[in-house]
Scaffold this motif. Sequence first.
Motif, mmCIF file in Angstrom:
data_model
loop_
_atom_site.group_PDB
_atom_site.id
_atom_site.type_symbol
_atom_site.label_atom_id
_atom_site.label_comp_id
_atom_site.label_asym_id
_atom_site.label_seq_id
_atom_site.Cartn_x
_atom_site.Cartn_y
_atom_site.Cartn_z
ATOM 1 N N ARG A 130 40.910 34.812 48.722
ATOM 2 C CA ARG A 130 41.939 35.794 49.068
ATOM 3 C C ARG A 130 42.703 36.245 47.828
ATOM 4 N NH1 ARG A 130 44.830 34.935 54.922
ATOM 5 N NH2 ARG A 130 42.920 34.905 56.177
ATOM 6 N N ALA A 131 43.001 35.306 46.947
ATOM 7 C CA ALA A 131 43.697 35.669 45.716
ATOM 8 C C ALA A 131 42.860 36.642 44.903
ATOM 9 C CB ALA A 131 43.999 34.416 44.894
ATOM 10 N N ARG A 132 41.567 36.344 44.766
ATOM 11 C CA ARG A 132 40.671 37.206 43.990
ATOM 12 C C ARG A 132 40.620 38.609 44.587
ATOM 13 N NH1 ARG A 132 36.252 34.750 45.053
ATOM 14 N NH2 ARG A 132 36.340 33.256 43.343
ATOM 15 N N GLU A 133 40.477 38.690 45.900
ATOM 16 C CA GLU A 133 40.379 39.987 46.567
ATOM 17 C C GLU A 133 41.642 40.827 46.353
ATOM 18 O OE1 GLU A 133 39.707 41.764 51.113
ATOM 19 O OE2 GLU A 133 39.952 39.607 50.777
ATOM 20 N N LEU A 134 42.798 40.196 46.494
ATOM 21 C CA LEU A 134 44.047 40.948 46.393
ATOM 22 C C LEU A 134 44.354 41.309 44.946
ATOM 23 C CD1 LEU A 134 46.123 42.152 48.215
ATOM 24 C CD2 LEU A 134 47.420 40.011 48.149
ATOM 25 N N PHE A 135 44.100 40.402 44.023
ATOM 26 C CA PHE A 135 44.291 40.735 42.615
ATOM 27 C C PHE A 135 43.388 41.901 42.208
ATOM 28 C CE2 PHE A 135 46.139 36.394 41.427
ATOM 29 C CZ PHE A 135 47.371 36.929 41.063
ATOM 30 N N ARG A 136 42.156 41.908 42.716
ATOM 31 C CA ARG A 136 41.243 43.002 42.390
ATOM 32 C C ARG A 136 41.771 44.330 42.921
ATOM 33 N NH1 ARG A 136 35.281 40.234 43.592
ATOM 34 N NH2 ARG A 136 35.082 39.150 41.571
ATOM 35 N N TRP A 137 42.354 44.288 44.116
ATOM 36 C CA TRP A 137 42.917 45.531 44.658
ATOM 37 C C TRP A 137 44.076 46.016 43.800
ATOM 38 C CZ3 TRP A 137 47.834 46.640 46.676
ATOM 39 C CH2 TRP A 137 47.951 47.909 47.229
ATOM 40 N N VAL A 138 44.947 45.091 43.407
ATOM 41 C CA VAL A 138 46.072 45.473 42.549
ATOM 42 C C VAL A 138 45.558 46.047 41.237
ATOM 43 C CG1 VAL A 138 48.076 44.635 41.254
ATOM 44 C CG2 VAL A 138 47.643 43.789 43.573
ATOM 45 N N GLU A 139 44.562 45.416 40.640
ATOM 46 C CA GLU A 139 44.010 45.899 39.376
ATOM 47 C C GLU A 139 43.435 47.300 39.526
ATOM 48 O OE1 GLU A 139 41.032 44.318 35.859
ATOM 49 O OE2 GLU A 139 40.438 44.059 37.968
ATOM 50 N N ALA A 140 42.797 47.564 40.671
ATOM 51 C CA ALA A 140 42.215 48.886 40.889
ATOM 52 C C ALA A 140 43.285 49.965 40.972
ATOM 53 C CB ALA A 140 41.375 48.880 42.168
ATOM 54 N N GLN A 141 44.466 49.588 41.465
ATOM 55 C CA GLN A 141 45.556 50.549 41.599
ATOM 56 C C GLN A 141 46.355 50.688 40.313
ATOM 57 O OE1 GLN A 141 45.538 52.194 44.510
ATOM 58 N NE2 GLN A 141 43.856 50.806 45.073
ATOM 59 N N ALA A 142 46.557 49.562 39.624
ATOM 60 C CA ALA A 142 47.419 49.553 38.428
ATOM 61 C C ALA A 142 46.864 48.535 37.435
ATOM 62 C CB ALA A 142 48.858 49.211 38.802
ATOM 63 N N PRO A 143 45.811 48.892 36.689
ATOM 64 C CA PRO A 143 45.154 47.928 35.804
ATOM 65 C C PRO A 143 46.044 47.385 34.691
ATOM 66 C CG PRO A 143 44.364 50.169 35.408
ATOM 67 C CD PRO A 143 45.166 50.210 36.668
ATOM 68 N N ASP A 144 47.127 48.081 34.384
ATOM 69 C CA ASP A 144 48.018 47.622 33.321
ATOM 70 C C ASP A 144 49.209 46.835 33.850
ATOM 71 O OD1 ASP A 144 46.455 48.856 31.381
ATOM 72 O OD2 ASP A 144 47.534 50.756 31.566
ATOM 73 N N LEU A 145 49.240 46.562 35.121
ATOM 74 C CA LEU A 145 50.372 45.844 35.693
ATOM 75 C C LEU A 145 50.335 44.386 35.244
ATOM 76 C CD1 LEU A 145 51.690 46.126 39.314
ATOM 77 C CD2 LEU A 145 51.426 43.900 38.251
ATOM 78 N N ALA A 146 51.356 44.003 34.506
ATOM 79 C CA ALA A 146 51.500 42.616 34.049
ATOM 80 C C ALA A 146 50.172 42.086 33.515
ATOM 81 C CB ALA A 146 52.057 41.759 35.175
ATOM 82 N N ASP A 147 49.767 40.910 34.009
ATOM 83 C CA ASP A 147 48.535 40.295 33.526
ATOM 84 C C ASP A 147 47.452 40.325 34.592
ATOM 85 O OD1 ASP A 147 49.547 38.510 35.352
ATOM 86 O OD2 ASP A 147 49.029 36.723 34.184
ATOM 87 N N VAL A 148 47.487 41.325 35.464
ATOM 88 C CA VAL A 148 46.575 41.329 36.611
ATOM 89 C C VAL A 148 45.115 41.295 36.169
ATOM 90 C CG1 VAL A 148 46.537 43.850 36.853
ATOM 91 C CG2 VAL A 148 46.069 42.385 38.848
ATOM 92 N N ALA A 149 44.785 41.985 35.090
ATOM 93 C CA ALA A 149 43.398 41.966 34.624
ATOM 94 C C ALA A 149 42.977 40.551 34.235
ATOM 95 C CB ALA A 149 43.226 42.922 33.446
ATOM 96 N N ALA A 150 43.865 39.826 33.577
ATOM 97 C CA ALA A 150 43.547 38.443 33.189
ATOM 98 C C ALA A 150 43.427 37.559 34.422
ATOM 99 C CB ALA A 150 44.643 37.911 32.252
ATOM 100 N N ARG A 151 44.259 37.808 35.430
ATOM 101 C CA ARG A 151 44.178 37.008 36.646
ATOM 102 C C ARG A 151 42.832 37.228 37.336
ATOM 103 N NH1 ARG A 151 49.252 35.013 38.244
ATOM 104 N NH2 ARG A 151 48.003 33.599 39.519
#
Length: 297
Positions: A271-292
């Motif tokens: 679930r964490a992976r799925e939601l982090f991926r969605w956030v990254e798709a919307q805002a790839p520069d948000l905090a460290d989402v790409a690293a997460r």
Amino acid sequence: RGSDATPLSGPPAWGRVARRAASDVPGGGDESAARPRRRRDDATEPRSTSPRPDGSLPDEDALRATASGAVARGRDTPVRERSPLPGRPHGLPDPEVAIKRQLGEPAASKAVKRLRTAGVAFEAERFDDARRAIGPLVKDVPGVAEVRELAGLIAYRRGKWSEAVDHLEAFRHISGSTELHPVLADCHRALGHWGDVDLLWEELGGASPAPDIVTEGRIVTAGARADRGDLDGAIRLLEKGWKIPKTPREYHLRRAYALADLYDRAGRTPRARELFRWVEAQAPDLADVAARVRALG
């Protein structure tokens, strides 16, 4: 309670003074858009693992931290005595009018200029200058909502939690507003005042303010539950009513990020992976989402 945070792009800034900066006060200049800001927290405070109400997110180390440090700061403190939220007064006077009523001329003109100076310094992130400018006004006109609001936000940005609580509780009483409840709750959270956080969340829900304010209050309250080791309760609070929006806004992304972080901490990796991926798709520069996303594979 956290090290310097990585701010989101263009976070909202609560409060009439914070939203409109010095333009709230006559002669304050053009209205300026809210800008990303870095928190200046006390270095001794434990790091937090959820977004802050000013739109900022913890750094990568903080996002990996467990709740143990935050739990250590909690203590068995009584809930602060506060009167029920008053009905919001209709047509609160402009700060200039309110100050003139209390001080008269020519002292009012100097006080208005000082409030404008404090607002400009706050927007420029010169928080020590802002504190020095607002201090005399707190003594001279403590019943002006904008004065207590700005003083509270300045203290909050300086990591002075108890001082911020005093000013923001006063703002709540004077204005009858819940717009600063997420900030106030975050201060109580930093002090380990769990009961106050819960009561402010209930009050916020009853007032039904704008969705971004409700969301930030939800994030703070969930963070407080996680601080106490109640990850399941924190997740339930952020999951309630959550669905992927068709047109996500910043507060949707902050909520999703916070929920994904809690999933990760609770060992719910898919679930964490799925939601982090969605956030990254919307805002790839948000905090460290790409690293997460990379860390979760």
